[in-house]
Design an enzyme around this catalytic site. Structure first.
Site, mmCIF file in Angstrom:
data_model
loop_
_atom_site.group_PDB
_atom_site.id
_atom_site.type_symbol
_atom_site.label_atom_id
_atom_site.label_comp_id
_atom_site.label_asym_id
_atom_site.label_seq_id
_atom_site.Cartn_x
_atom_site.Cartn_y
_atom_site.Cartn_z
ATOM 1 C CD GLU A 1 46.736 60.239 22.158
ATOM 2 O OE1 GLU A 1 47.011 59.093 21.809
ATOM 3 O OE2 GLU A 1 47.029 60.700 23.268
ATOM 4 C CG ASP B 1 45.235 53.030 28.491
ATOM 5 O OD1 ASP B 1 44.433 53.204 27.570
ATOM 6 O OD2 ASP B 1 46.400 52.692 28.288
#
Ligand SMILES: *[C@@H]1O[C@H](CO)[C@@H](O)[C@H](O)[C@H]1NC(C)=O
Ligand SMILES: *[C@@H]1O[C@H](CO)[C@@H](O)[C@H](O)[C@H]1NC(C)=O
Ligand SMILES: *[C@@H]1O[C@H](CO)[C@@H](O)[C@H](O)[C@H]1NC(C)=O
Ligand SMILES: *[C@@H]1O[C@H](CO)[C@@H](O)[C@H](O)[C@H]1NC(C)=O
Ligand SMILES: *[C@@H]1O[C@H](CO)[C@@H](O)[C@H](O)[C@H]1NC(C)=O
Length: 541
Positions: free
Chosen positions: A517, A324
């Site tokens: 991340e 996403d």
């Protein structure tokens, strides 16, 4: 952004059975009138009381939900035209809610080792020192959920699980589903099988309770899942421990999760008269995502009610994929497509089906190990159907690659994504000729020319799962997939990718003392340790 489509021009008839969307009347993300739906959520989030919308839905209640809702009704009754002022909302929230994070206690894993075996395998001194430092992070990422959450779950958005766990860190203060697969691999590498087992037990507990695993440990994630890695987690744990008793006790729950994907997330595609069943992400749940409420609300501005609900369901389907957001889910995939064109439920993704192929193979193996021949045969048959479907629907012989299939256009998406290579990692296909084709496809694309890791796509859209960002799970699956091959050229490519990725993450770590991340244009810390300079930074590719 996307090139020409060269498949299905050869007169094979293709149809898709019974996959259409349900339309209006979709359920909310969960039944909570505090955290998932209702006026309080809407007014607080649209007033943007907090810079990050996730903050509000992570706040525990100070009083019972029905009391808070009744008090909010009173406030509303007094308000002008049903709109409560920002100041009043602020006061209300302060009186009724606590700060996020209080439902956890810091927890130090008992099985933590100062010198895990893996360190002996790293010959470079600097890299070994780095690995040793990373190993200490487990001590700050461990969490235990307080017993109060189990006793009074309605006061919290956190979903209780019984065992201590590792969180990703940064903004992500709870557990997540597919991220945890790599957390568990890391724990096993660091000789911490007891903590890894506890995390698997938590996911089994969630399957037992809900029939599936929510995207993450919050009620607002309840009706969407994430890539199904539970059976792969069990496999990783068994490879390290050979804990057959644990497998025997829990194999029925692995099957329950698998059945969820088959029942709730499958679609039948008929190619040349043969029915093939494959899986997709599909979250038929309306309303904005509670944790990103205002963004979702604004994105839907000007749409009819039905179109808004559909868009919000599609955003959740994209969130279920773990990607996403990404141009991978845009439809039609034109140069001008944007997040509003997200239609993730119309895509039959290569990686999801590869992970399920691996799940079927593992379930067959597990049952063989436990001596259940009828169950072994059942999963062996499911695997064979999956392999035929991957071959018939997702394999493109001319491209020499598996590609995502679109249910609306009945065409394959020729764009490069690292996910296209996941069948190699999942060992769905190990045939040398296939590996050769996949390698030629990779070399023929520009994907191997980036110094900071394999990009997520070749489309620069501003979405975080697109160019130039490189994500760790995708690096791992591609590198490990190529490294398993008997082809020396595939192994050399794996080595070059691994070297570039290690260099990238090592230099980021040296600069910021944090693991990120993703590597790319906008880097965001994901470890508990925040970098000194948290401002966005162009990490040139
Ligand atoms: C799965 O499907 C069942 C039956 O069709 C339905 O009751 C349930 O809500 C679905 N679960 C999810 C999480 O989509
Ligand atoms: C794993 O355990 C099973 C019995 O539970 C045993 O038969 C097998 O030999 C063990 N394998 C290894 C590699 O230790
Ligand atoms: C494919 O599935 C449809 C719907 O379930 C069914 O009507 C049809 O007979 C099936 N075709 C084959 C070849 O099995
Ligand atoms: C195999 O599993 C099935 C379904 O759980 C069960 O009914 C059957 O008794 C099992 N067979 C053996 C040999 O354990
Ligand atoms: C590794 O990075 C170099 C630049 O440092 C780049 O030229 C090369 O293409 C990259 N290799 C792969 C396999 O991505």
């Amino acid at each position: 952004m996307l090139g020409t489509v060269w498949r299905f021009l050869v007169g094979i008839s293709i149809s898709v059975l019974g996959w259409q969307r349900l339309g209006c009347g979709l359920p909310p993300p969960c039944d909570s009138k505090i955290y998932c739906t209702g006026d309080l959520l809407k007014q607080v989030q649209l007033a943007r009381l907090f810079p990050d919308a996730k903050h509000f839905v992570d706040m525990p209640l100070r009083k019972p939900a029905d009391v808070v809702l009744a008090e909010f009704q009173q406030l509303m009754a007094k308000a002008q035209k049903g709109i409560v002022s920002r100041t009043e909302l602020q006061q209300f929230v302060t009186l009724s809610f606590d700060d996020p994070g209080k439902e956890f206690e810091q927890w130090e894993p008992q099985d933590w080792k100062s010198r895990p075996q893996i360190l002996n395998k790293i010959s470079d001194q600097k890299l070994r020192a780095w690995a040793s430092e990373l190993n200490t992070k487990w001590k700050s990422l461990g969490r235990k959920i307080k017993v109060a959450v189990e006793a009074q779950p309605e006061l919290y958005s956190l979903i209780y699980v019984p065992k201590p766990l590792m969180v990703p860190g940064g903004r992500f203060i709870e557990y997540y589903y597919w991220d945890s697969y790599w957390v568990i691999e890391g724990l096993l590498l660091c000789d911490m099988p007891a903590t890894a087992k506890g995390m698997i037990q938590n996911f089994l507990y969630l399957v037992d309770r809900y029939g599936h695993i929510p995207n993450g440990g919050r009620v607002y994630y309840l009706r969407r899942s994430q890539p199904p890695f539970l059976t792969l987690m069990m496999d990783a744990y068994l490879a390290r421990t050979n804990d057959t008793a644990f497998l025997r006790e829990n194999i029925h729950l692995l099957e329950v999760e698998y059945e969820f994907w088959q029942r709730n997330r499958s679609v039948t595609i008929t190619v040349g008269g043969t029915n093939h069943t494959l899986n997709r992400y599909n979250v038929q749940v309306g309303e904005p995502r509670p944790e990103s409420y205002s963004q979702d609300w604004e994105l839907a501005a000007g749409l009819s009610d039905a179109a808004r609900q559909e868009l919000w369901a599609e955003l959740k389907s994209a969130a279920e994929s773990g990607w996403d957001f990404s141009s991978r889910w845009f439809q039609p995939p034109t140069h001008t497509a944007t997040l509003r064109d997200t239609k993730a439920s119309t895509v039959v993704p290569v990686d999801l089906n590869a992970v399920l192929c691996k799940t079927e193979r593992l379930l067959a193996d597990f049952h063989r190990r436990l001596g259940n021949s009828s169950k072994t045969a059942q999963f062996q048959a499911a695997l064979e159907h999956r392999l035929q479907a991957l071959q018939a629907v997702l394999w493109d012989e001319a491209a020499g690659m598996w590609l995502d299939f679109n249910l609306l256009t009945k065409q394959l998406n020729p764009a490069f994504y690292p996910s296209n290579l996941v069948p190699l990692w999942a060992e769905c296909f190990v045939d040398e000729a296939v590996v050769g084709k996949v390698l030629r496809y990779l070399q023929g694309s520009t994907a191997l020319s980036y110094k900071n890791g394999l990009p997520t796509s070749l489309a620069r859209t501003g979405q975080q799962w697109d160019l130039p960002n490189a994500w760790p799970p995708l690096q791992h699956m591609v590198i490990a997939g190529l490294a398993k091959s008997s082809s020396s050229s595939a192994r050399e490519t794996a080595f070059a990718l691994a070297q570039n990725w290690t260099r990238t993450t090592f230099s980021l770590y040296r600069k910021y003392q944090a693991m990120f991340e993703k590597a790319g244009a906008r880097v965001r810390p994901r470890s508990a340790v925040r970098p000194a300079a948290a401002s966005p930074r162009l990490w040139g590719v």
